[in-house]
Design an enzyme around this catalytic site. Sequence first.
Site, PDB file in Angstrom:
ATOM      1  N   TYR A 111      -1.584   5.612  34.943  1.00 54.89           N
ATOM      2  CA  TYR A 111      -2.141   4.919  36.104  1.00 54.89           C
ATOM      3  C   TYR A 111      -0.992   4.322  36.929  1.00 54.89           C
ATOM      4  O   TYR A 111       0.096   4.077  36.398  1.00 54.89           O
ATOM      5  CB  TYR A 111      -3.093   3.826  35.592  1.00 54.89           C
ATOM      6  CG  TYR A 111      -3.743   3.010  36.676  1.00 54.89           C
ATOM      7  CD1 TYR A 111      -4.637   3.592  37.568  1.00 54.89           C
ATOM      8  CD2 TYR A 111      -3.470   1.650  36.800  1.00 54.89           C
ATOM      9  CE1 TYR A 111      -5.226   2.834  38.575  1.00 54.89           C
ATOM     10  CE2 TYR A 111      -4.062   0.892  37.796  1.00 54.89           C
ATOM     11  CZ  TYR A 111      -4.928   1.488  38.688  1.00 54.89           C
ATOM     12  OH  TYR A 111      -5.510   0.749  39.673  1.00 54.89           O
ATOM     13  N   THR A 132       0.078   1.593  37.899  1.00 58.60           N
ATOM     14  CA  THR A 132       0.833   0.391  37.513  1.00 58.60           C
ATOM     15  C   THR A 132       1.561   0.546  36.178  1.00 58.60           C
ATOM     16  O   THR A 132       2.269  -0.369  35.761  1.00 58.60           O
ATOM     17  CB  THR A 132      -0.113  -0.816  37.365  1.00 58.60           C
ATOM     18  OG1 THR A 132      -1.065  -0.500  36.344  1.00 58.60           O
ATOM     19  CG2 THR A 132      -0.827  -1.133  38.658  1.00 58.60           C
ATOM     20  N   LYS A 133       1.369   1.643  35.483  1.00 56.05           N
ATOM     21  CA  LYS A 133       1.877   1.745  34.112  1.00 56.05           C
ATOM     22  C   LYS A 133       3.365   2.122  34.072  1.00 56.05           C
ATOM     23  O   LYS A 133       3.954   2.429  35.098  1.00 56.05           O
ATOM     24  CB  LYS A 133       1.019   2.738  33.326  1.00 56.05           C
ATOM     25  CG  LYS A 133      -0.477   2.351  33.289  1.00 56.05           C
ATOM     26  CD  LYS A 133      -0.764   1.170  32.359  1.00 56.05           C
ATOM     27  CE  LYS A 133      -2.053   0.443  32.652  1.00 56.05           C
ATOM     28  NZ  LYS A 133      -3.272   1.027  32.172  1.00 56.05           N
ATOM     29  N   THR A 134       3.947   2.133  32.866  1.00 53.82           N
ATOM     30  CA  THR A 134       5.403   2.307  32.755  1.00 53.82           C
ATOM     31  C   THR A 134       5.842   3.720  33.120  1.00 53.82           C
ATOM     32  O   THR A 134       7.019   3.956  33.369  1.00 53.82           O
ATOM     33  CB  THR A 134       5.909   1.969  31.340  1.00 53.82           C
ATOM     34  OG1 THR A 134       5.241   2.828  30.399  1.00 53.82           O
ATOM     35  CG2 THR A 134       5.638   0.517  30.986  1.00 53.82           C
TER      36      THR A 134
END
Length: 393
Positions: A188, A190-192
Amino acid sequence: MTQPIEQVRSEFLPFAKPDVDQQEIDAVADVIASGWLTTGPRARAFEAAFAQYVGVKHAIAVNSATAAMHLALEASGLQAGDEVITTTMTFAATAEVVRYFSASPVLVDIDQKTMNIDVSQVEAAITPRTRAIIPVHVGGQAADLDPLHQIAQKHGLTLIEDAAHALPTYYKGRLIGALSDFTAFSFYATKTLATGEGGMITTNDDQWADRCRVMSLHGISKDAWKRYTSEGSWYYEIVAPGFKYNMTDVAAAMGLVQLSKLEQMNARRQEISCQYDAAFGAHAALETPYKSPDSTHPYHLYILRLNLPSLRIDRAAFINHLREANIGVSVHWIPLHMHPYYRETYGYHPEDFPVAFGEYQRIISLPIYSAMNDQDVADVISAVTQIADQYSR
Ligand SMILES: *Cc1c(COP(=O)(O)O)cnc(C)c1O
């Protein structure tokens, strides 16, 4: 007396932002120019690179971690009326996938230090209907997997890790992704590792991997995506009513570039976390994240905890002041059992999970991402410190 927080920045600092440069833009442009947009060679290459990175036999690229967990539960044979144990301190996805089967998520409280599932309370939640456990690695720091594996083995349960935050995470020296029956990752925005929307299921089991792959694309028997290529055939068989969860080559092309930058992006988040720890660690009103000796912390989230008795304001007011200072923050999470759907369906009360309820009231997720520059980090530190100083008792 209260005075307004000194304006620390003129521009809003978003809570999260993907670390994207010309490499991702070129990779995505190449896919678009290639004329093959959906699942294809890039998705396969991303799966192979990801499997190699985490050291697992099978990686199946899908369009979200939610899809990954849904497919893992389906492959494990979950049925209506079954139960799946998870934590109340998680995102909507972890429990909703259980409801897709008309099965019940059975929530467990958290360990105060890590905010991960309290492993000592898991066995008491097991009933004859329990089929699986889904631990969540909150912020990226691993849940205590060894005792969970023991419990799962003893009771014949499937263990599915919600590793949406845990890339890369080492649990007792081993990289998350090959340690349990299934592991679900999220890409997604916002993920790393970000592909906008995207996810990966990993497993070492051949049959489970096959089932996930078939069900990820309409339950079509074999290599459904190849049917429009020169090697493909018009003939296919539907073996089950599957889902539409495949990852596009556009997302996969971005994922391949992001994977090659993962260590570098992680190193930057480590730097930022060290600066936050140093700035907030000694402040009586602030509590920095606990560091488990059993796990590395990739700092997908940096969850600051307020020491409320030392403050004259609550968490909501603290966040309002951060917003006034142009700092975007978030809360991970409002525990599931406090949301109307779970409250009303299962009759939960806030105090049913006292640790999660207590921690919920004092958590703030600060911005932490590799696209932050030194001034961004300094601004967060300045705003948090000013508010904590000004409203300390
Ligand atoms: C983001 C997230 C998910 C869902 O990931 P998607 O890829 O958006 O489906 C699941 N669990 C946790 C803990 C998450 O943070």
